[in-house]
Structure formats: structure tokens, C-alpha cells
Design a protein around this motif. Structure first.
Motif, mmCIF file in Angstrom:
data_model
loop_
_atom_site.group_PDB
_atom_site.id
_atom_site.type_symbol
_atom_site.label_atom_id
_atom_site.label_comp_id
_atom_site.label_asym_id
_atom_site.label_seq_id
_atom_site.Cartn_x
_atom_site.Cartn_y
_atom_site.Cartn_z
ATOM 1 N N ILE A 121 10.696 11.066 -2.869
ATOM 2 C CA ILE A 121 9.486 10.679 -2.148
ATOM 3 C C ILE A 121 9.775 9.356 -1.444
ATOM 4 O O ILE A 121 10.118 8.364 -2.095
ATOM 5 N N TYR A 122 9.637 9.360 -0.135
ATOM 6 C CA TYR A 122 9.976 8.145 0.622
ATOM 7 C C TYR A 122 9.097 8.041 1.858
ATOM 8 O O TYR A 122 8.463 9.018 2.288
ATOM 9 N N GLN A 123 9.081 6.846 2.425
ATOM 10 C CA GLN A 123 8.256 6.558 3.597
ATOM 11 C C GLN A 123 9.148 6.330 4.809
ATOM 12 O O GLN A 123 10.219 5.729 4.712
ATOM 13 N N PHE A 135 0.825 -1.200 0.000
ATOM 14 C CA PHE A 135 0.000 0.000 0.000
ATOM 15 C C PHE A 135 0.867 1.261 0.000
ATOM 16 O O PHE A 135 0.570 2.233 -0.690
ATOM 17 N N GLU A 136 1.953 1.236 0.778
ATOM 18 C CA GLU A 136 2.844 2.394 0.818
ATOM 19 C C GLU A 136 3.503 2.627 -0.540
ATOM 20 O O GLU A 136 3.614 3.769 -1.003
ATOM 21 N N THR A 137 3.922 1.541 -1.169
ATOM 22 C CA THR A 137 4.571 1.668 -2.482
ATOM 23 C C THR A 137 3.609 2.230 -3.515
ATOM 24 O O THR A 137 3.976 3.092 -4.333
ATOM 25 N N ARG A 138 2.361 1.765 -3.475
ATOM 26 C CA ARG A 138 1.372 2.268 -4.427
ATOM 27 C C ARG A 138 1.066 3.741 -4.173
ATOM 28 O O ARG A 138 0.921 4.528 -5.107
ATOM 29 N N LEU A 139 0.956 4.138 -2.912
ATOM 30 C CA LEU A 139 0.712 5.545 -2.595
ATOM 31 C C LEU A 139 1.843 6.422 -3.131
ATOM 32 O O LEU A 139 1.594 7.461 -3.757
ATOM 33 N N ILE A 140 3.073 6.020 -2.905
ATOM 34 C CA ILE A 140 4.214 6.798 -3.396
ATOM 35 C C ILE A 140 4.188 6.877 -4.911
ATOM 36 O O ILE A 140 4.449 7.941 -5.506
ATOM 37 N N SER A 141 3.853 5.764 -5.565
ATOM 38 C CA SER A 141 3.753 5.761 -7.024
ATOM 39 C C SER A 141 2.677 6.724 -7.508
ATOM 40 O O SER A 141 2.874 7.475 -8.483
ATOM 41 N N ASN A 142 1.514 6.738 -6.829
ATOM 42 C CA ASN A 142 0.421 7.639 -7.216
ATOM 43 C C ASN A 142 0.792 9.098 -6.994
ATOM 44 O O ASN A 142 0.442 9.970 -7.797
#
Length: 389
Positions: A38-40, A18-25
Motif C-alpha cells: 500500500i503506497y501513495q 494525513f496520507e500516512t494515517r490513511l494508509i495505516s487505517n
């Protein structure tokens, strides 16, 4: 830019997806604005300039572009600096100076989250000391208001320190692309765009299908639907809109279907075409804006009749929602004013005067006995214009 996660933070072993998809979006929304880091980290996502870039960080434009991205609860432009008490006091002074430069009177309050327990002052002491310094620096301008301040200065003390006051709320939900795929039956009305929004907010990637009956519905009605699809695209990225030339099919139905069954049979035909297109495009489900009892085709019996002709699950996120609540949400997501433009779709133009409210499957089969269903479905699939908005 600091972005706070919501529901994603509650995920388990699949949280990273989910985090990877959010960053991609997020990256997709900012793709033509520049390249950003952009990183988490923990329950936050950060957007920063890359170290080698010298352009001014476009804070306002970033906030504007990411406000329709699902998957986070709020965003704040922040100052980030080293974890040092002297530097903190200097940064707060500079920050307040910029905001109080207008000479007007302002109320304020400090709130501190001291995640780093090694920091020499506790949260209460730090709030008091910072507040005292602001009052001393601006005796004529500044007042403390702990209930409803003009500026709520927030400080997070972690490995580094974050200082901010502005919080832009977001739509929360889950990142689009994490919840499967859905085919939205999109009309020009109020309900279906809201239904699409609701499912996109649960992470669903959408395609949309619209049934056009030119010349009975004109180019203005078509453009209205394109505009609604474009607005939905703001929430879910690229959105393919499939426009079906439904005129010949509609005229065939008018000719061979009993008048009181026309509405439900028309709906069944639309559902068949949408279901077949979904199958061709490897889409998991159908989505409609139907609400129980709102019109004759949305009774339990009528919905059972339309469900019977499709293989995929049909999601109806508005099924138990009051119309006023749907209108309120349509206003919030900026689809309402487009939806009420006076250009009718085929569902309103060809509606029966006295439709059967409680049809059953036998009624539908009898009403369709003179129709070549497979031919009509194939005819609809062959006359599709696809626009990506």
C-alpha cells in the motif's frame, strides 16, 4: 486497487501526516486478509499484491472492507500495465471481452486522461479509435452512449497505464486519528450515532459512554447500544464503549431534584461523569447528538446549563440539522434500524412530564443543592464496564 484522495490533496506541509494515517487505517482493515503493498503516489493511493505472492487478488472483499474508511473519495479495481500503445489496445480488448462475454447488449463510452503528453495519440483520438474497435468486435452487442452508458471505460495514461470502469464512492472526510479525540455520549436513539459518525469523518478518534439504569432499562437496551457502538467501530476502528451503572445516581436525582428540573440535572450529571472520564483518558472533547429545540433539554438555555459543568469543548454536529436529514444519514450509515428498536434508555424512561424549557444556572444550582455532586460523580466513575468493539 486505485484509491483517489479528496480533501487530503489540498493539505500543505502536513499532508504527509494525513496520507500516512490513511494508509495505516487501510492496512488495519485488511490485516487478516493478507499482506499487501500500500503506497501513495501523487493524489492516489494504491493497494497491490506483493510480487512474491501468488494468491488471487481479493478485489471484492477489499472494496467491502475499505468502504467505511474515511479519507478518500472513491476506489476502483484497475488494470495496470506498461505505457505502450499496442499493449493498451490489447488490454482494452481483453477487458471488454470479459465484460461482454454474457452475450447481452451493452452501451459504452471511453474517457481518457492523458497525463503523459508524450503518448502518441491525444485523448480524443484514442477514445475514437478504441470505440471503433469495440463496435467492430461486437457489432450486435455494443452501442455508444455518451450520456448514460452501461460501461464508462476510463483510461489514465501516466508513467504506466490504468484501465477501469468501476468506481465505488466513499465517505470522504479525513482519516480517523488526525483530528484529535472525542468522548461520544451514546444513547440508543437516532441522533448520537450520527453525531459520532460526523465527528469521526473529520478525523476524530472516538470513545463512547453510555448510561445504563438496570433494571429500568434491560439487557436488550444495553445490547442495542453495543450494536450501535460496533457499527461506529466500522468507521473508526477500535472503539472503547464505557457503560456506566447509573441506576443509584438516577434514583438519587428522582428523590432530591424538583420534577420539572430533573431532565436538565440528569444531563448535567451525565456531562460531569463523561467530562471526568475524558480527563482520565486524555480525551480532548465531548460529543453529543443534541439538536437545537428538538426536546426540552436542547434549548439554548438548557444547553448553556449543561455546558457549565464541563471543562472540555462540547461538539454538537447536529445542532442545526433537521431531524429528517439526520434520519436520512442514519439510514445511509446503517444505524437507523438498530436505533428504532423499542428498547428505551434512561433519558426517555425518566424524562419529566413538564420539564422546564428555559432553565438558568441559578435554577440548576438550587435544584442540586441537596445533592453531593462529587460523591455521585465518583460513584459513577467507579461503576464502569468497558467493552472494546
Amino acid at each position: 486497487m486505485l484509491i483517489r484522495l479528496g480533501e487530503i490533496a489540498l493539505k500543505g506541509l502536513n499532508r504527509r501526516k494525513f496520507e500516512t494515517r490513511l494508509i495505516s487505517n487501510l492496512r488495519y482493515r485488511l490485516r487478516d486478509l493478507g499482506k499487501f503493498k500500500i503506497y501513495q503516489d501523487q493524489s492516489r493511493v494504491y493497494i497491490e499484491k506483493r510480487e512474491k505472492d501468488e494468491f488471487k487478488f481479493p478485489t471484492g472483499e477489499i472494496l467491502h472492507r475499505i468502504k467505511d474508511v474515511f479519507g478518500y473519495v472513491s476506489a476502483s479495481p484497475v488494470r495496470r500495465f506498461a505505457n505502450d500503445i499496442d499493449l493498451l489496445f490489447a488490454q482494452v480488448k481483453s477487458y471488454v471481452d470479459e465484460l461482454f462475454d454474457d452475450g447481452a447488449k451493452h452501451s459504452f463510452k471511453f474517457e481518457t486522461r492523458r497525463i503523459d503528453k508524450k503518448f502518441p495519440l491525444n485523448s480524443y483520438q484514442l477514445n475514437c479509435d478504441l470505440g471503433e474497435k469495440v463496435l467492430t468486435a461486437y457489432p450486435e452487442q455494443a452501442t455508444v452512449d455518451v450520456h448514460n452508458p452501461d460501461y464508462l471505460f476510463q483510461i489514465e495514461i501516466r508513467e504506466e497505464i490504468y484501465l477501469y470502469h468501476e468506481i465505488q464512492p466513499a465517505y470522504s472526510g479525513l482519516p480517523v486519528g488526525t483530528g484529535g479525540t472525542g468522548m461520544l455520549l451514546l444513547s440508543g436513539g437516532i441522533d448520537s450515532p450520527v453525531a459520532g459518525f460526523q465527528m469521526a469523518s473529520r478525523g476524530m478518534q472516538l470513545e463512547a459512554i453510555y448510561f445504563h439504569t438496570f433494571p429500568y432499562t434491560g439487557d436488550q437496551a444495553k445490547q442495542k447500544v453495543i450494536d450501535l457502538a460496533s457499527r461506529l467501530g466500522d468507521f473508526c476502528g477500535k472503539l472503547p464503549l464505557h457503560i456506566v451503572d447509573f441506576t443509584d445516581i438516577q434514583l438519587e436525582l428522582n428523590l432530591k431534584v424538583p420534577e420539572n428540573m430533573l431532565t436538565v440535572i440528569m444531563r448535567r450529571m451525565m456531562m460531569r461523569i463523561a467530562d471526568r472520564l475524558a480527563e482520565n483518558n486524555k480525551i480532548n472533547c465531548l460529543i453529543t447528538g443534541e439538536s437545537l429545540g428538538q426536546v426540552a433539554s436542547q434549548t439554548v438555555d438548557a444547553l448553556r446549563c449543561t455546558n457549565a459543568v464541563v471543562d472540555r469543548p462540547v461538539f454538537r454536529p447536529l445542532i442545526g440539522i433537521d431531524k429528517n436529514d439526520t434520519i436520512k444519514l442514519a439510514r445511509e450509515i446503517d444505524t437507523y434500524e438498530t436505533s428504532i428498536l423499542p428498547y428505551e434508555d434512561c433519558c426517555t424512561i425518566f424524562v419529566a412530564r413538564h420539564p422546564k424549557i428555559n432553565p438558568n444556572l441559578f435554577d440548576c444550582e438550587q435544584a442540586e443543592k441537596d445533592l453531593d455532586i462529587e460523591f455521585l460523580v465518583e460513584q459513577g466513575l467507579k461503576k464502569i464496564e468497558t467493552i472494546v468493539v
